[in-house]
Design a protein around this motif. Structure first.
Motif, PDB file in Angstrom:
ATOM      1  N   UNK A  82       3.418  20.713  -1.838  1.00  0.00           N
ATOM      2  CA  UNK A  82       3.036  20.066  -3.097  1.00  0.00           C
ATOM      3  C   UNK A  82       3.966  18.896  -3.407  1.00  0.00           C
ATOM      4  N   UNK A  83       5.264  19.096  -3.166  1.00  0.00           N
ATOM      5  CA  UNK A  83       6.229  18.021  -3.417  1.00  0.00           C
ATOM      6  C   UNK A  83       5.974  16.842  -2.482  1.00  0.00           C
ATOM      7  N   UNK A  84       5.624  17.132  -1.225  1.00  0.00           N
ATOM      8  CA  UNK A  84       5.354  16.060  -0.266  1.00  0.00           C
ATOM      9  C   UNK A  84       4.149  15.229  -0.685  1.00  0.00           C
ATOM     10  N   UNK A  85       3.175  15.856  -1.344  1.00  0.00           N
ATOM     11  CA  UNK A  85       1.994  15.143  -1.831  1.00  0.00           C
ATOM     12  C   UNK A  85       2.199  14.571  -3.217  1.00  0.00           C
ATOM     13  N   UNK A 125      -3.080   4.489  -8.077  1.00  0.00           N
ATOM     14  CA  UNK A 125      -4.509   4.799  -8.019  1.00  0.00           C
ATOM     15  C   UNK A 125      -4.978   4.932  -6.577  1.00  0.00           C
ATOM     16  N   UNK A 126      -4.544   4.019  -5.718  1.00  0.00           N
ATOM     17  CA  UNK A 126      -4.940   4.102  -4.313  1.00  0.00           C
ATOM     18  C   UNK A 126      -4.353   5.340  -3.645  1.00  0.00           C
ATOM     19  N   UNK A 127      -3.158   5.751  -4.082  1.00  0.00           N
ATOM     20  CA  UNK A 127      -2.591   7.005  -3.572  1.00  0.00           C
ATOM     21  C   UNK A 127      -3.508   8.171  -3.904  1.00  0.00           C
ATOM     22  N   UNK A 128      -3.983   8.238  -5.150  1.00  0.00           N
ATOM     23  CA  UNK A 128      -4.864   9.335  -5.528  1.00  0.00           C
ATOM     24  C   UNK A 128      -6.202   9.252  -4.784  1.00  0.00           C
ATOM     25  N   UNK A 152     -11.910   2.742   3.023  1.00  0.00           N
ATOM     26  CA  UNK A 152     -10.779   1.843   3.254  1.00  0.00           C
ATOM     27  C   UNK A 152     -10.181   1.422   1.917  1.00  0.00           C
ATOM     28  N   UNK A 153      -8.867   1.565   1.765  1.00  0.00           N
ATOM     29  CA  UNK A 153      -8.186   1.215   0.521  1.00  0.00           C
ATOM     30  C   UNK A 153      -7.589  -0.196   0.619  1.00  0.00           C
ATOM     31  N   UNK A 154      -7.767  -0.976  -0.439  1.00  0.00           N
ATOM     32  CA  UNK A 154      -7.166  -2.305  -0.479  1.00  0.00           C
ATOM     33  C   UNK A 154      -6.557  -2.541  -1.854  1.00  0.00           C
ATOM     34  N   UNK A 155      -5.346  -3.096  -1.852  1.00  0.00           N
ATOM     35  CA  UNK A 155      -4.605  -3.341  -3.074  1.00  0.00           C
ATOM     36  C   UNK A 155      -4.903  -4.739  -3.588  1.00  0.00           C
ATOM     37  N   UNK A 156      -5.242  -4.846  -4.882  1.00  0.00           N
ATOM     38  CA  UNK A 156      -5.473  -6.154  -5.477  1.00  0.00           C
ATOM     39  C   UNK A 156      -6.382  -6.062  -6.683  1.00  0.00           C
ATOM     40  N   UNK A 157      -6.480  -7.155  -7.418  1.00  0.00           N
ATOM     41  CA  UNK A 157      -7.236  -7.188  -8.662  1.00  0.00           C
ATOM     42  C   UNK A 157      -8.668  -7.646  -8.419  1.00  0.00           C
ATOM     43  N   UNK A 158      -9.609  -6.908  -8.985  1.00  0.00           N
ATOM     44  CA  UNK A 158     -11.027  -7.239  -8.961  1.00  0.00           C
ATOM     45  C   UNK A 158     -11.497  -7.657  -7.571  1.00  0.00           C
ATOM     46  N   UNK A 159     -11.959  -8.920  -7.390  1.00  0.00           N
ATOM     47  CA  UNK A 159     -12.571  -9.328  -6.127  1.00  0.00           C
ATOM     48  C   UNK A 159     -11.574  -9.915  -5.127  1.00  0.00           C
ATOM     49  N   UNK A 160     -10.309 -10.049  -5.539  1.00  0.00           N
ATOM     50  CA  UNK A 160      -9.328 -10.701  -4.660  1.00  0.00           C
ATOM     51  C   UNK A 160      -9.229 -10.065  -3.270  1.00  0.00           C
ATOM     52  N   UNK A 161      -9.220  -8.729  -3.149  1.00  0.00           N
ATOM     53  CA  UNK A 161      -9.029  -8.146  -1.811  1.00  0.00           C
ATOM     54  C   UNK A 161     -10.228  -8.306  -0.877  1.00  0.00           C
ATOM     55  N   UNK A 162     -11.380  -8.784  -1.391  1.00  0.00           N
ATOM     56  CA  UNK A 162     -12.585  -8.844  -0.557  1.00  0.00           C
ATOM     57  C   UNK A 162     -13.213 -10.239  -0.576  1.00  0.00           C
ATOM     58  N   UNK A 163     -12.428 -11.252  -0.867  1.00  0.00           N
ATOM     59  CA  UNK A 163     -12.944 -12.619  -0.916  1.00  0.00           C
ATOM     60  C   UNK A 163     -13.620 -12.979   0.402  1.00  0.00           C
ATOM     61  N   UNK A 165       0.835  -1.198   0.000  1.00  0.00           N
ATOM     62  CA  UNK A 165       0.000   0.000   0.000  1.00  0.00           C
ATOM     63  C   UNK A 165       0.868   1.245   0.000  1.00  0.00           C
ATOM     64  N   UNK A 166       0.457   2.296  -0.714  1.00  0.00           N
ATOM     65  CA  UNK A 166       1.241   3.528  -0.741  1.00  0.00           C
ATOM     66  C   UNK A 166       1.214   4.229   0.620  1.00  0.00           C
ATOM     67  N   UNK A 167       2.232   5.052   0.855  1.00  0.00           N
ATOM     68  CA  UNK A 167       2.273   5.833   2.087  1.00  0.00           C
ATOM     69  C   UNK A 167       1.146   6.864   2.080  1.00  0.00           C
ATOM     70  N   UNK A 168       0.321   6.898   3.120  1.00  0.00           N
ATOM     71  CA  UNK A 168      -0.806   7.843   3.129  1.00  0.00           C
ATOM     72  C   UNK A 168      -0.309   9.290   3.056  1.00  0.00           C
TER      73      UNK A 168
END
Length: 505
Positions: free
Chosen positions: A88-91, A194-197, A211-222, A1-4
Protein backbone atom coordinates in the motif's frame (compact mmCIF):
# COMPACT_ATOMS: atom_id res chain seq x y z
CA UNK A 1 5.20 12.09 -15.75
CA UNK A 2 4.71 10.24 -12.46
CA UNK A 3 6.47 6.94 -11.83
CA UNK A 4 4.14 4.14 -12.98
CA UNK A 5 2.75 1.99 -10.18
CA UNK A 6 4.21 -1.50 -9.85
CA UNK A 7 1.97 -3.83 -11.93
CA UNK A 8 2.66 -6.77 -9.63
CA UNK A 9 1.54 -4.86 -6.55
CA UNK A 10 -1.58 -3.66 -8.40
CA UNK A 11 -2.44 -7.25 -9.30
CA UNK A 12 -1.91 -8.31 -5.70
CA UNK A 13 -4.19 -5.55 -4.43
CA UNK A 14 -6.89 -6.47 -6.96
CA UNK A 15 -6.71 -10.08 -5.82
CA UNK A 16 -6.98 -9.04 -2.16
CA UNK A 17 -9.95 -6.74 -2.81
CA UNK A 18 -11.64 -9.50 -4.76
CA UNK A 19 -10.93 -12.01 -2.02
CA UNK A 20 -12.43 -9.71 0.60
CA UNK A 21 -15.60 -9.32 -1.45
CA UNK A 22 -14.98 -5.58 -1.67
CA UNK A 23 -17.90 -4.73 -3.94
CA UNK A 24 -20.56 -2.04 -3.99
CA UNK A 25 -23.29 -4.58 -3.26
CA UNK A 26 -21.39 -6.04 -0.30
CA UNK A 27 -20.81 -2.59 1.20
CA UNK A 28 -24.46 -1.61 0.84
CA UNK A 29 -25.44 -4.84 2.53
CA UNK A 30 -22.90 -4.27 5.31
CA UNK A 31 -24.14 -0.84 6.35
CA UNK A 32 -27.54 -0.46 4.69
CA UNK A 33 -29.04 1.79 2.03
CA UNK A 34 -29.50 4.80 4.34
CA UNK A 35 -25.86 4.80 5.46
CA UNK A 36 -24.73 4.27 1.86
CA UNK A 37 -26.64 7.37 0.78
CA UNK A 38 -25.29 9.32 3.77
CA UNK A 39 -21.69 8.67 2.67
CA UNK A 40 -22.41 10.54 -0.57
CA UNK A 41 -23.46 13.51 1.58
CA UNK A 42 -20.23 13.41 3.60
CA UNK A 43 -21.71 11.62 6.65
CA UNK A 44 -19.63 8.66 7.85
CA UNK A 45 -21.24 8.05 11.26
CA UNK A 46 -24.12 5.75 10.17
CA UNK A 47 -21.76 3.46 8.25
CA UNK A 48 -19.26 3.36 11.13
CA UNK A 49 -22.04 2.41 13.54
CA UNK A 50 -23.11 -0.42 11.25
CA UNK A 51 -19.54 -1.78 11.12
CA UNK A 52 -18.88 -1.47 14.86
CA UNK A 53 -17.45 -4.64 16.32
CA UNK A 54 -16.54 -6.17 12.98
CA UNK A 55 -12.90 -6.96 12.17
CA UNK A 56 -13.37 -9.06 9.02
CA UNK A 57 -11.53 -8.05 5.83
CA UNK A 58 -14.52 -6.28 4.26
CA UNK A 59 -15.10 -4.14 7.35
CA UNK A 60 -11.42 -3.23 7.70
CA UNK A 61 -11.11 -2.24 4.04
CA UNK A 62 -14.40 -0.35 4.13
CA UNK A 63 -13.23 1.75 7.08
CA UNK A 64 -9.78 2.30 5.56
CA UNK A 65 -10.62 3.03 1.93
CA UNK A 66 -14.27 4.10 1.81
CA UNK A 67 -14.61 5.98 5.11
CA UNK A 68 -10.97 7.12 5.19
CA UNK A 69 -10.32 5.98 8.78
CA UNK A 70 -7.07 4.70 10.28
CA UNK A 71 -6.93 0.98 11.01
CA UNK A 72 -4.73 -1.31 13.07
CA UNK A 73 -1.72 -2.47 11.05
CA UNK A 74 -2.31 -6.09 12.00
CA UNK A 75 -5.88 -5.92 10.74
CA UNK A 76 -4.76 -4.35 7.44
CA UNK A 77 -2.08 -7.04 6.97
CA UNK A 78 -4.70 -9.72 7.56
CA UNK A 79 -7.14 -8.13 5.12
CA UNK A 80 -4.48 -7.68 2.43
CA UNK A 81 -2.21 -10.73 2.68
CA UNK A 82 -0.81 -10.42 -0.86
CA UNK A 83 -0.41 -6.65 -0.91
CA UNK A 84 0.63 -6.01 2.71
CA UNK A 85 1.05 -2.57 4.26
CA UNK A 86 4.34 -2.20 2.41
CA UNK A 87 2.56 -2.66 -0.91
CA UNK A 88 0.00 0.00 0.00
CA UNK A 89 2.84 2.38 0.84
CA UNK A 90 4.55 1.61 -2.48
CA UNK A 91 1.34 2.58 -4.30
CA UNK A 92 0.99 5.70 -2.12
CA UNK A 93 -2.41 4.46 -0.90
CA UNK A 94 -1.59 4.29 2.82
CA UNK A 95 1.22 4.94 5.27
CA UNK A 96 2.24 3.91 8.77
CA UNK A 97 0.95 6.16 11.53
CA UNK A 98 1.51 6.30 15.29
CA UNK A 99 0.43 3.58 17.73
CA UNK A 100 0.56 0.73 15.22
CA UNK A 101 -2.04 2.25 12.88
CA UNK A 102 -2.22 2.48 9.11
CA UNK A 103 -3.50 5.80 7.76
CA UNK A 104 -5.11 6.01 4.32
CA UNK A 105 -3.58 8.38 1.80
CA UNK A 106 -6.32 7.76 -0.76
CA UNK A 107 -9.82 6.36 -1.08
CA UNK A 108 -10.70 3.25 -3.07
CA UNK A 109 -14.36 2.81 -3.88
CA UNK A 110 -16.08 0.10 -5.89
CA UNK A 111 -17.85 1.21 -9.06
CA UNK A 112 -20.35 -0.99 -10.84
CA UNK A 113 -22.18 -0.49 -14.13
CA UNK A 114 -23.41 -2.39 -17.14
CA UNK A 115 -23.22 -1.74 -20.87
CA UNK A 116 -23.69 -3.68 -24.06
CA UNK A 117 -20.56 -5.70 -23.29
CA UNK A 118 -21.83 -6.85 -19.89
CA UNK A 119 -21.53 -6.16 -16.16
CA UNK A 120 -18.46 -4.38 -14.81
CA UNK A 121 -17.09 -4.10 -11.27
CA UNK A 122 -14.14 -1.72 -10.88
CA UNK A 123 -12.23 -0.18 -7.98
CA UNK A 124 -11.44 3.52 -8.39
CA UNK A 125 -8.79 5.22 -6.26
CA UNK A 126 -8.76 8.98 -5.65
CA UNK A 127 -7.66 11.50 -3.05
CA UNK A 128 -9.15 11.67 0.46
CA UNK A 129 -12.32 13.76 0.54
CA UNK A 130 -13.24 16.51 3.00
CA UNK A 131 -14.93 14.04 5.38
CA UNK A 132 -11.77 11.95 5.61
CA UNK A 133 -9.55 15.02 5.85
CA UNK A 134 -11.79 16.73 8.39
CA UNK A 135 -11.67 20.05 6.54
CA UNK A 136 -11.43 21.81 3.18
CA UNK A 137 -9.78 20.07 0.25
CA UNK A 138 -6.24 20.92 -0.90
CA UNK A 139 -6.09 22.71 -4.24
CA UNK A 140 -4.40 19.75 -5.94
CA UNK A 141 -7.16 17.34 -4.91
CA UNK A 142 -7.92 14.53 -7.38
CA UNK A 143 -11.65 13.90 -7.32
CA UNK A 144 -13.20 10.46 -7.27
CA UNK A 145 -16.27 9.33 -9.17
CA UNK A 146 -19.04 11.85 -8.45
CA UNK A 147 -22.38 12.68 -9.97
CA UNK A 148 -20.89 14.63 -12.89
CA UNK A 149 -18.48 11.78 -13.67
CA UNK A 150 -21.31 9.26 -13.78
CA UNK A 151 -23.42 11.60 -15.91
CA UNK A 152 -20.69 12.01 -18.52
CA UNK A 153 -19.91 8.29 -18.48
CA UNK A 154 -23.57 7.60 -19.21
CA UNK A 155 -23.50 10.12 -22.07
CA UNK A 156 -20.65 8.43 -23.93
CA UNK A 157 -21.81 7.14 -27.30
CA UNK A 158 -21.73 3.37 -27.81
CA UNK A 159 -20.05 1.70 -30.78
CA UNK A 160 -16.54 0.63 -31.72
CA UNK A 161 -14.04 3.39 -32.52
CA UNK A 162 -10.29 3.65 -33.04
CA UNK A 163 -8.83 6.46 -30.92
CA UNK A 164 -10.49 8.36 -28.06
CA UNK A 165 -9.14 11.40 -26.23
CA UNK A 166 -10.05 12.04 -22.57
CA UNK A 167 -9.21 15.67 -21.77
CA UNK A 168 -8.67 16.34 -18.05
CA UNK A 169 -8.86 12.68 -17.08
CA UNK A 170 -8.71 13.15 -13.28
CA UNK A 171 -8.97 9.73 -11.65
CA UNK A 172 -9.41 8.17 -15.11
CA UNK A 173 -13.02 6.99 -14.99
CA UNK A 174 -13.89 8.41 -18.44
CA UNK A 175 -10.77 6.88 -19.99
CA UNK A 176 -11.61 3.48 -18.52
CA UNK A 177 -15.18 3.70 -19.80
CA UNK A 178 -14.03 4.86 -23.24
CA UNK A 179 -11.57 1.95 -23.50
CA UNK A 180 -14.55 -0.43 -23.45
CA UNK A 181 -15.33 0.69 -27.03
CA UNK A 182 -12.00 2.11 -28.23
CA UNK A 183 -8.86 0.50 -29.59
CA UNK A 184 -6.71 3.11 -27.87
CA UNK A 185 -7.30 5.98 -25.42
CA UNK A 186 -5.13 9.02 -24.77
CA UNK A 187 -5.75 10.53 -21.31
CA UNK A 188 -4.41 14.00 -20.55
CA UNK A 189 -4.24 16.14 -17.43
CA UNK A 190 -2.14 19.01 -16.12
CA UNK A 191 -1.90 17.22 -12.75
CA UNK A 192 0.78 14.57 -12.32
CA UNK A 193 -1.14 13.21 -9.37
CA UNK A 194 -4.25 12.79 -11.52
CA UNK A 195 -2.24 10.82 -14.07
CA UNK A 196 -0.84 8.70 -11.22
CA UNK A 197 -4.38 7.77 -10.19
CA UNK A 198 -5.38 7.07 -13.80
CA UNK A 199 -2.41 4.72 -14.22
CA UNK A 200 -3.13 3.08 -10.89
CA UNK A 201 -6.82 2.58 -11.66
CA UNK A 202 -6.10 1.18 -15.10
CA UNK A 203 -3.67 -1.38 -13.68
CA UNK A 204 -5.84 -2.16 -10.66
CA UNK A 205 -8.70 -3.07 -12.99
CA UNK A 206 -6.65 -4.79 -15.68
CA UNK A 207 -7.35 -2.19 -18.37
CA UNK A 208 -4.61 -1.65 -20.94
CA UNK A 209 -4.41 0.58 -24.00
CA UNK A 210 -4.55 3.92 -22.13
CA UNK A 211 -1.70 6.36 -22.80
CA UNK A 212 -1.11 9.13 -20.24
CA UNK A 213 0.10 12.58 -21.29
CA UNK A 214 0.86 15.55 -19.07
CA UNK A 215 -0.39 18.98 -20.12
CA UNK A 216 -3.28 21.42 -20.24
CA UNK A 217 -6.34 20.85 -22.42
CA UNK A 218 -5.29 20.23 -26.07
CA UNK A 219 -1.57 20.98 -25.68
CA UNK A 220 -0.43 17.33 -25.35
CA UNK A 221 -2.22 16.28 -28.57
CA UNK A 222 -1.63 19.21 -30.93
CA UNK A 223 -1.85 18.08 -34.55
CA UNK A 224 -3.56 14.76 -33.78
CA UNK A 225 -7.12 13.66 -34.51
CA UNK A 226 -9.56 11.38 -32.72
CA UNK A 227 -12.86 9.69 -33.53
CA UNK A 228 -14.16 10.56 -30.07
CA UNK A 229 -13.24 13.19 -27.51
CA UNK A 230 -14.73 13.16 -24.04
CA UNK A 231 -14.13 15.65 -21.26
CA UNK A 232 -15.38 16.60 -17.83
CA UNK A 233 -13.27 19.77 -17.90
CA UNK A 234 -12.60 22.11 -14.97
CA UNK A 235 -15.64 24.18 -15.91
CA UNK A 236 -16.55 25.68 -12.54
CA UNK A 237 -16.64 29.48 -12.68
CA UNK A 238 -14.29 30.68 -9.94
CA UNK A 239 -13.35 34.26 -8.94
CA UNK A 240 -9.78 35.19 -9.75
CA UNK A 241 -9.37 36.78 -6.33
CA UNK A 242 -6.95 36.43 -3.44
CA UNK A 243 -8.07 33.89 -0.86
CA UNK A 244 -10.34 31.93 -3.23
CA UNK A 245 -9.09 28.32 -3.58
CA UNK A 246 -8.32 27.26 -7.16
CA UNK A 247 -9.03 23.53 -7.16
CA UNK A 248 -7.32 21.84 -10.10
CA UNK A 249 -10.11 19.31 -10.59
CA UNK A 250 -12.77 21.97 -11.22
CA UNK A 251 -11.09 25.34 -11.91
CA UNK A 252 -9.35 25.95 -15.23
CA UNK A 253 -7.70 29.19 -14.10
CA UNK A 254 -9.59 31.42 -16.55
CA UNK A 255 -12.16 34.16 -16.03
CA UNK A 256 -15.84 33.20 -16.12
CA UNK A 257 -16.79 30.52 -18.62
CA UNK A 258 -13.79 31.15 -20.89
CA UNK A 259 -12.47 27.61 -20.52
CA UNK A 260 -15.67 26.02 -21.86
CA UNK A 261 -15.82 28.65 -24.60
CA UNK A 262 -12.26 27.87 -25.62
CA UNK A 263 -12.88 24.13 -25.58
CA UNK A 264 -15.96 24.38 -27.80
CA UNK A 265 -14.44 26.81 -30.29
CA UNK A 266 -11.09 25.00 -30.40
CA UNK A 267 -11.85 21.28 -30.39
CA UNK A 268 -12.79 21.04 -34.08
CA UNK A 269 -9.28 20.42 -35.52
CA UNK A 270 -8.78 17.49 -33.12
CA UNK A 271 -11.88 15.68 -34.41
CA UNK A 272 -11.47 13.34 -37.34
CA UNK A 273 -14.19 13.77 -40.00
CA UNK A 274 -17.27 12.11 -38.53
CA UNK A 275 -15.83 12.40 -35.02
CA UNK A 276 -17.79 13.45 -31.93
CA UNK A 277 -16.79 15.43 -28.84
CA UNK A 278 -18.83 15.29 -25.64
CA UNK A 279 -18.36 17.43 -22.56
CA UNK A 280 -20.09 18.93 -19.55
CA UNK A 281 -20.00 22.66 -19.01
CA UNK A 282 -21.22 25.87 -17.39
CA UNK A 283 -22.16 29.01 -19.30
CA UNK A 284 -23.02 32.46 -18.06
CA UNK A 285 -26.16 34.47 -18.74
CA UNK A 286 -24.42 37.79 -19.18
CA UNK A 287 -25.56 41.35 -19.93
CA UNK A 288 -28.96 40.20 -21.11
CA UNK A 289 -27.60 37.49 -23.45
CA UNK A 290 -29.12 34.03 -22.98
CA UNK A 291 -26.62 31.37 -21.94
CA UNK A 292 -27.49 29.01 -24.79
CA UNK A 293 -27.11 31.86 -27.27
CA UNK A 294 -23.57 32.39 -25.98
CA UNK A 295 -22.81 28.69 -26.51
CA UNK A 296 -24.17 29.04 -30.05
CA UNK A 297 -21.67 31.86 -30.61
CA UNK A 298 -18.80 29.64 -29.40
CA UNK A 299 -19.77 26.90 -31.86
CA UNK A 300 -19.97 29.45 -34.66
CA UNK A 301 -16.44 30.63 -33.77
CA UNK A 302 -14.95 27.21 -34.54
CA UNK A 303 -12.58 27.15 -37.52
CA UNK A 304 -14.00 23.71 -38.33
CA UNK A 305 -17.77 23.72 -39.07
CA UNK A 306 -19.50 21.60 -36.42
CA UNK A 307 -22.88 20.09 -35.78
CA UNK A 308 -24.02 20.92 -32.25
CA UNK A 309 -26.53 19.48 -29.82
CA UNK A 310 -26.49 21.37 -26.51
CA UNK A 311 -28.81 20.42 -23.66
CA UNK A 312 -29.16 22.78 -20.71
CA UNK A 313 -30.14 20.79 -17.60
CA UNK A 314 -30.39 23.52 -14.97
CA UNK A 315 -29.89 27.22 -14.32
CA UNK A 316 -28.74 28.67 -10.99
CA UNK A 317 -28.75 32.26 -9.79
CA UNK A 318 -25.33 33.65 -8.75
CA UNK A 319 -25.88 33.13 -5.02
CA UNK A 320 -27.03 29.51 -5.38
CA UNK A 321 -24.09 28.82 -7.70
CA UNK A 322 -21.59 30.30 -5.25
CA UNK A 323 -22.96 28.36 -2.30
CA UNK A 324 -22.94 25.09 -4.27
CA UNK A 325 -19.26 25.23 -5.16
CA UNK A 326 -18.05 26.69 -1.88
CA UNK A 327 -19.66 23.76 -0.05
CA UNK A 328 -18.18 21.39 -2.64
CA UNK A 329 -14.71 22.47 -1.57
CA UNK A 330 -15.46 21.57 2.04
CA UNK A 331 -15.93 25.08 3.46
CA UNK A 332 -18.82 25.17 5.92
CA UNK A 333 -20.96 28.22 6.88
CA UNK A 334 -19.04 30.78 8.90
CA UNK A 335 -16.82 33.83 8.32
CA UNK A 336 -14.69 32.08 5.66
CA UNK A 337 -17.83 30.92 3.84
CA UNK A 338 -19.25 34.45 3.87
CA UNK A 339 -16.02 35.93 2.46
CA UNK A 340 -16.05 33.42 -0.38
CA UNK A 341 -19.70 34.15 -1.19
CA UNK A 342 -18.88 37.86 -1.42
CA UNK A 343 -15.96 37.12 -3.75
CA UNK A 344 -18.21 35.08 -6.06
CA UNK A 345 -20.96 37.69 -6.11
CA UNK A 346 -18.46 40.49 -6.79
CA UNK A 347 -17.01 38.49 -9.68
CA UNK A 348 -20.43 37.85 -11.24
CA UNK A 349 -21.49 41.48 -10.81
CA UNK A 350 -18.34 42.72 -12.55
CA UNK A 351 -19.35 40.84 -15.72
CA UNK A 352 -23.10 41.44 -15.51
CA UNK A 353 -23.84 37.77 -14.86
CA UNK A 354 -27.43 37.09 -13.81
CA UNK A 355 -27.45 33.26 -13.95
CA UNK A 356 -25.29 30.23 -14.77
CA UNK A 357 -26.44 27.31 -16.89
CA UNK A 358 -25.18 23.74 -16.72
CA UNK A 359 -25.57 21.07 -19.33
CA UNK A 360 -24.29 18.65 -21.94
CA UNK A 361 -22.50 19.56 -25.16
CA UNK A 362 -22.24 17.20 -28.14
CA UNK A 363 -20.22 18.40 -31.15
CA UNK A 364 -19.89 16.48 -34.41
CA UNK A 365 -17.51 17.15 -37.29
CA UNK A 366 -19.56 16.27 -40.39
CA UNK A 367 -17.69 14.28 -43.01
CA UNK A 368 -19.26 16.54 -45.64
CA UNK A 369 -17.93 19.65 -43.86
CA UNK A 370 -21.49 21.05 -43.99
CA UNK A 371 -23.27 21.15 -40.59
CA UNK A 372 -26.90 20.07 -40.56
CA UNK A 373 -27.62 19.95 -36.80
CA UNK A 374 -27.92 23.03 -34.56
CA UNK A 375 -30.04 22.06 -31.58
CA UNK A 376 -29.98 24.12 -28.38
CA UNK A 377 -32.63 23.08 -25.89
CA UNK A 378 -33.59 23.02 -22.22
CA UNK A 379 -34.44 19.63 -20.71
CA UNK A 380 -34.87 19.87 -16.94
CA UNK A 381 -36.90 16.77 -16.07
CA UNK A 382 -35.29 13.71 -14.49
CA UNK A 383 -33.64 11.36 -17.00
CA UNK A 384 -34.52 7.65 -16.61
CA UNK A 385 -31.07 6.19 -17.35
CA UNK A 386 -27.81 6.38 -19.32
CA UNK A 387 -28.27 8.55 -22.39
CA UNK A 388 -25.46 7.29 -24.64
CA UNK A 389 -27.57 4.82 -26.68
CA UNK A 390 -30.38 7.37 -27.02
CA UNK A 391 -27.99 10.08 -28.23
CA UNK A 392 -26.53 7.72 -30.81
CA UNK A 393 -30.00 6.72 -32.03
CA UNK A 394 -30.95 10.40 -32.35
CA UNK A 395 -27.81 11.17 -34.35
CA UNK A 396 -28.48 8.19 -36.63
CA UNK A 397 -32.07 9.35 -37.12
CA UNK A 398 -30.88 12.88 -37.90
CA UNK A 399 -28.36 11.57 -40.41
CA UNK A 400 -31.07 9.57 -42.18
CA UNK A 401 -33.60 12.40 -42.06
CA UNK A 402 -31.12 14.87 -43.54
CA UNK A 403 -31.09 12.73 -46.70
CA UNK A 404 -34.90 12.52 -46.99
CA UNK A 405 -37.07 15.21 -48.56
CA UNK A 406 -40.73 15.46 -47.52
CA UNK A 407 -41.94 13.11 -50.28
CA UNK A 408 -39.42 10.46 -49.24
CA UNK A 409 -40.37 10.87 -45.59
CA UNK A 410 -44.05 10.51 -46.50
CA UNK A 411 -43.19 7.27 -48.29
CA UNK A 412 -41.43 5.89 -45.19
CA UNK A 413 -42.95 3.30 -42.89
CA UNK A 414 -42.63 4.12 -39.17
CA UNK A 415 -43.49 2.58 -35.85
CA UNK A 416 -43.98 3.83 -32.33
CA UNK A 417 -41.03 3.30 -29.98
CA UNK A 418 -41.81 0.63 -27.37
CA UNK A 419 -41.32 3.01 -24.42
CA UNK A 420 -43.95 5.53 -25.61
CA UNK A 421 -47.34 5.80 -23.92
CA UNK A 422 -50.29 8.12 -24.43
CA UNK A 423 -52.32 9.97 -21.80
CA UNK A 424 -55.63 11.74 -22.48
CA UNK A 425 -57.11 14.25 -20.06
CA UNK A 426 -60.84 14.97 -20.12
CA UNK A 427 -62.82 17.65 -18.39
CA UNK A 428 -65.63 16.08 -16.31
CA UNK A 429 -68.47 15.08 -18.63
CA UNK A 430 -66.59 15.99 -21.83
CA UNK A 431 -66.49 13.43 -24.62
CA UNK A 432 -63.36 14.78 -26.34
CA UNK A 433 -60.04 15.10 -24.48
CA UNK A 434 -58.85 18.59 -23.63
CA UNK A 435 -55.19 17.48 -23.54
CA UNK A 436 -53.40 14.58 -25.27
CA UNK A 437 -49.86 13.76 -24.17
CA UNK A 438 -47.21 11.43 -25.53
CA UNK A 439 -44.83 10.25 -22.83
CA UNK A 440 -41.40 8.74 -23.31
CA UNK A 441 -40.18 6.11 -20.85
CA UNK A 442 -36.53 6.21 -21.96
CA UNK A 443 -34.21 8.79 -23.49
CA UNK A 444 -34.78 12.20 -21.95
CA UNK A 445 -38.18 11.15 -20.60
CA UNK A 446 -39.92 13.81 -22.66
CA UNK A 447 -43.65 14.58 -22.46
CA UNK A 448 -45.22 16.20 -25.52
CA UNK A 449 -48.67 17.72 -25.81
CA UNK A 450 -50.10 16.84 -29.24
CA UNK A 451 -53.27 17.51 -31.19
CA UNK A 452 -55.70 14.78 -32.33
CA UNK A 453 -54.18 14.61 -35.83
CA UNK A 454 -50.63 13.93 -34.61
CA UNK A 455 -51.89 11.60 -31.87
CA UNK A 456 -53.83 9.67 -34.50
CA UNK A 457 -50.79 9.44 -36.76
CA UNK A 458 -48.50 8.22 -33.99
CA UNK A 459 -51.07 5.67 -32.84
CA UNK A 460 -51.37 4.32 -36.39
CA UNK A 461 -47.59 3.95 -36.95
CA UNK A 462 -47.33 0.18 -36.48
CA UNK A 463 -44.82 -0.65 -39.22
CA UNK A 464 -47.48 -1.42 -41.82
CA UNK A 465 -48.60 1.63 -43.85
CA UNK A 466 -46.52 4.60 -44.99
CA UNK A 467 -46.75 7.99 -43.32
CA UNK A 468 -48.33 9.50 -46.42
CA UNK A 469 -51.10 6.93 -46.56
CA UNK A 470 -51.83 7.43 -42.86
CA UNK A 471 -51.93 11.23 -43.19
CA UNK A 472 -54.37 11.03 -46.10
CA UNK A 473 -56.63 8.76 -44.06
CA UNK A 474 -56.50 11.11 -41.06
CA UNK A 475 -57.27 14.13 -43.29
CA UNK A 476 -60.34 12.33 -44.64
CA UNK A 477 -61.44 11.35 -41.12
CA UNK A 478 -61.05 14.90 -39.77
CA UNK A 479 -62.43 16.44 -42.95
CA UNK A 480 -59.44 18.73 -43.50
CA UNK A 481 -57.27 19.50 -46.52
CA UNK A 482 -54.77 16.66 -47.03
CA UNK A 483 -51.96 18.88 -48.37
CA UNK A 484 -52.30 21.33 -45.48
CA UNK A 485 -52.29 18.49 -42.96
CA UNK A 486 -49.20 16.96 -44.54
CA UNK A 487 -47.37 20.31 -44.39
CA UNK A 488 -48.28 20.62 -40.72
CA UNK A 489 -47.43 17.06 -39.65
CA UNK A 490 -44.22 16.22 -41.53
CA UNK A 491 -41.95 18.65 -39.61
CA UNK A 492 -43.35 17.27 -36.36
CA UNK A 493 -42.78 13.72 -37.55
CA UNK A 494 -39.11 14.64 -38.11
CA UNK A 495 -38.94 15.89 -34.52
CA UNK A 496 -40.56 12.70 -33.19
CA UNK A 497 -38.05 10.59 -35.09
CA UNK A 498 -35.11 12.59 -33.74
CA UNK A 499 -36.36 12.51 -30.14
CA UNK A 500 -37.16 8.80 -30.30
CA UNK A 501 -40.95 8.72 -30.09
CA UNK A 502 -41.03 7.17 -33.57
CA UNK A 503 -38.53 4.92 -35.36
CA UNK A 504 -38.09 3.81 -38.93
CA UNK A 505 -39.66 0.37 -39.38
Amino acid sequence: MPTPPDPAVCRALAADLRGAGFTADALREAWGEAADAAIARGLRGPAERALAGRDDALAVLARLFVLGRQQQAAAVEAALPRTTAAGLAALDLAAAAADGLIAPRALIRPQEFSDAAGEVQWWIASDLDEAALGGPLPEGHVLGVGGASLTLAGLQLPGRVGRVLDVGTGCGIQALRARRDADRVVATDLSERALHFTQLNAQLNGVDGIEMRLGSLFEPVTGEQFERIVSNPPFVITPRAEGVPAYEYRDGGLVGDALVAGFISGVGPLLAPGGVAQLLGNWEYRDGVDGLDRVRQWVAASDIPLDAWVVEREVLDPLAYAELWIRDGGTTPGPAFTRLVDAWLDDFAARGVTAVGFGYVLLHRPASAVPTLARYERVTQAVPGALGPHLQAALDAHDRLSRLDDDQLAASVLQVAPDVTEARHHLPGAEAPSVIELRQGGGFGRTLEVDPALAGLVGACDGDLSVGVLMDAIAQLLEVDAAALRADLLPRVRELLFTGFLTFA
